[in-house]
Motif scaffolding. Structure first.
Motif, PDB file in Angstrom:
ATOM      1  N   MET A  33      20.627 -46.822  80.670  1.00  0.00           N
ATOM      2  CA  MET A  33      20.013 -45.860  81.890  1.00  0.00           C
ATOM      3  C   MET A  33      21.911 -46.063  82.616  1.00  0.00           C
ATOM      4  O   MET A  33      21.778 -47.252  82.908  1.00  0.00           O
ATOM      5  N   SER A  34      22.012 -45.074  83.480  1.00  0.00           N
ATOM      6  CA  SER A  34      23.019 -45.718  83.971  1.00  0.00           C
ATOM      7  C   SER A  34      22.423 -45.956  85.550  1.00  0.00           C
ATOM      8  O   SER A  34      20.805 -45.913  85.706  1.00  0.00           O
ATOM      9  N   ASP A  35      23.004 -46.754  86.600  1.00  0.00           N
ATOM     10  CA  ASP A  35      22.729 -47.506  87.694  1.00  0.00           C
ATOM     11  C   ASP A  35      22.042 -46.612  88.781  1.00  0.00           C
ATOM     12  O   ASP A  35      20.546 -46.358  89.113  1.00  0.00           O
ATOM     13  N   ASP A  36      22.502 -45.178  88.249  1.00  0.00           N
ATOM     14  CA  ASP A  36      21.578 -43.866  89.660  1.00  0.00           C
ATOM     15  C   ASP A  36      20.458 -43.752  89.629  1.00  0.00           C
ATOM     16  O   ASP A  36      19.744 -43.783  90.098  1.00  0.00           O
ATOM     17  N   LEU A  37      20.090 -43.673  87.718  1.00  0.00           N
ATOM     18  CA  LEU A  37      19.191 -43.287  87.584  1.00  0.00           C
ATOM     19  C   LEU A  37      17.692 -44.709  86.893  1.00  0.00           C
ATOM     20  O   LEU A  37      16.358 -44.001  87.570  1.00  0.00           O
ATOM     21  N   ALA A  38      18.877 -45.732  86.979  1.00  0.00           N
ATOM     22  CA  ALA A  38      17.108 -46.393  87.328  1.00  0.00           C
ATOM     23  C   ALA A  38      16.913 -46.985  88.323  1.00  0.00           C
ATOM     24  O   ALA A  38      15.800 -47.217  88.286  1.00  0.00           O
ATOM     25  N   ARG A  39      17.990 -46.636  89.461  1.00  0.00           N
ATOM     26  CA  ARG A  39      17.634 -46.919  91.440  1.00  0.00           C
ATOM     27  C   ARG A  39      15.720 -45.312  90.971  1.00  0.00           C
ATOM     28  O   ARG A  39      15.453 -45.759  92.208  1.00  0.00           O
ATOM     29  N   LEU A  40      16.722 -44.627  90.383  1.00  0.00           N
ATOM     30  CA  LEU A  40      15.563 -43.251  90.887  1.00  0.00           C
ATOM     31  C   LEU A  40      14.600 -43.516  90.556  1.00  0.00           C
ATOM     32  O   LEU A  40      13.093 -44.114  91.091  1.00  0.00           O
ATOM     33  N   LEU A  41      14.508 -44.389  89.620  1.00  0.00           N
ATOM     34  CA  LEU A  41      13.021 -44.427  88.552  1.00  0.00           C
ATOM     35  C   LEU A  41      12.104 -45.710  89.424  1.00  0.00           C
ATOM     36  O   LEU A  41      10.975 -45.356  89.944  1.00  0.00           O
ATOM     37  N   TYR A  42      13.332 -46.358  89.833  1.00  0.00           N
ATOM     38  CA  TYR A  42      12.492 -47.945  90.770  1.00  0.00           C
ATOM     39  C   TYR A  42      12.320 -46.936  91.752  1.00  0.00           C
ATOM     40  O   TYR A  42      10.644 -47.483  92.504  1.00  0.00           O
ATOM     41  N   ASP A  43      12.655 -46.763  92.997  1.00  0.00           N
ATOM     42  CA  ASP A  43      12.492 -46.053  94.244  1.00  0.00           C
ATOM     43  C   ASP A  43      10.721 -44.846  93.746  1.00  0.00           C
ATOM     44  O   ASP A  43       9.549 -44.629  94.184  1.00  0.00           O
ATOM     45  N   GLY A  44      11.588 -44.321  92.830  1.00  0.00           N
ATOM     46  CA  GLY A  44       9.935 -43.336  92.330  1.00  0.00           C
ATOM     47  C   GLY A  44       8.811 -43.984  92.277  1.00  0.00           C
ATOM     48  O   GLY A  44       7.747 -43.519  92.249  1.00  0.00           O
ATOM     49  N   ALA A  45       8.540 -45.553  91.228  1.00  0.00           N
ATOM     50  CA  ALA A  45       7.729 -46.753  91.143  1.00  0.00           C
ATOM     51  C   ALA A  45       7.083 -46.819  92.651  1.00  0.00           C
ATOM     52  O   ALA A  45       6.035 -47.082  92.393  1.00  0.00           O
ATOM     53  N   VAL A  46       7.886 -47.314  92.871  1.00  0.00           N
ATOM     54  CA  VAL A  46       7.735 -48.481  94.254  1.00  0.00           C
ATOM     55  C   VAL A  46       6.426 -47.163  94.955  1.00  0.00           C
ATOM     56  O   VAL A  46       5.726 -47.219  95.624  1.00  0.00           O
TER      57      VAL A  46
END
Length: 167
Positions: free
Chosen positions: A1-14
């Motif tokens: 998973m790209s860093d950008d995708l991981a960041r979107l996932l993290y921000d969505g979970a938060v």
């Protein structure tokens, strides 16, 4: 998973954890659009949507990707139990909550932690004793009985007899 995708996932979970469901849906859908096989994005999305049918679709997608996902399996069982126990006839609300009952809520407008006994959110000043923060937020029958069927009517403070016992 790209860093950008991981960041979107993290921000969505938060956003889900903070109660900012609209933000969470947008972020998680961006992840799913780029990677529809992202099990975590589907799982978090199930917590970001209000409609039980949408929750079911998201959880079923998790299980299609990973049949052993216990969180998704438990979520589907909970949804099915709620649907089975939903009354078909006239809605009978629970007894009014006593003035001593205090719950921690997430403000529907800004996501800040507020207590159910507060009149307004300390951060954005949205009314707390309103349908948007009510324990029956997704229940429409009590709103129909009160004449609060429009979104604008629900946005202000109402005198819901089931939210708090009237003094």
């Amino acid at each position: 998973m790209s860093d950008d995708l991981a960041r979107l996932l993290y921000d969505g979970a938060v956003a889900v954890r903070e109660g900012r469901r609209a933000d969470a849906q947008g972020l998680l859908m961006r992840v799913i659009e780029r990677d529809e096989a992202n099990e975590l994005a589907w799982l978090w999305l199930s917590g970001a949507v209000d409609d039980p049918a949408d929750q079911q679709v998201a959880l079923e997608n998790v299980l299609a990707l990973n049949p052993g996902n216990t969180a998704a399996r438990q979520g589907l069982e909970l949804l099915r139990a709620r649907q089975a126990s939903a009354p078909a006839g006239e809605w009978v609300p629970p007894p009014p909550r006593s003035a001593d009952e205090v719950d921690e809520l997430a403000c529907y407008q800004c996501g800040a932690s507020v207590y159910s006994v507060a009149a307004f959110c300390w951060q954005c000043h949205a009314p707390v004793h309103c349908c948007n923060n009510c324990a029956f937020r997704n229940e429409t029958r009590c709103k129909e009985l009160q004449g609060l069927t429009s979104t604008m009517a629900q946005a202000g403070r109402n005198q819901c007899e089931w939210w708090r016992a009237q003094a």
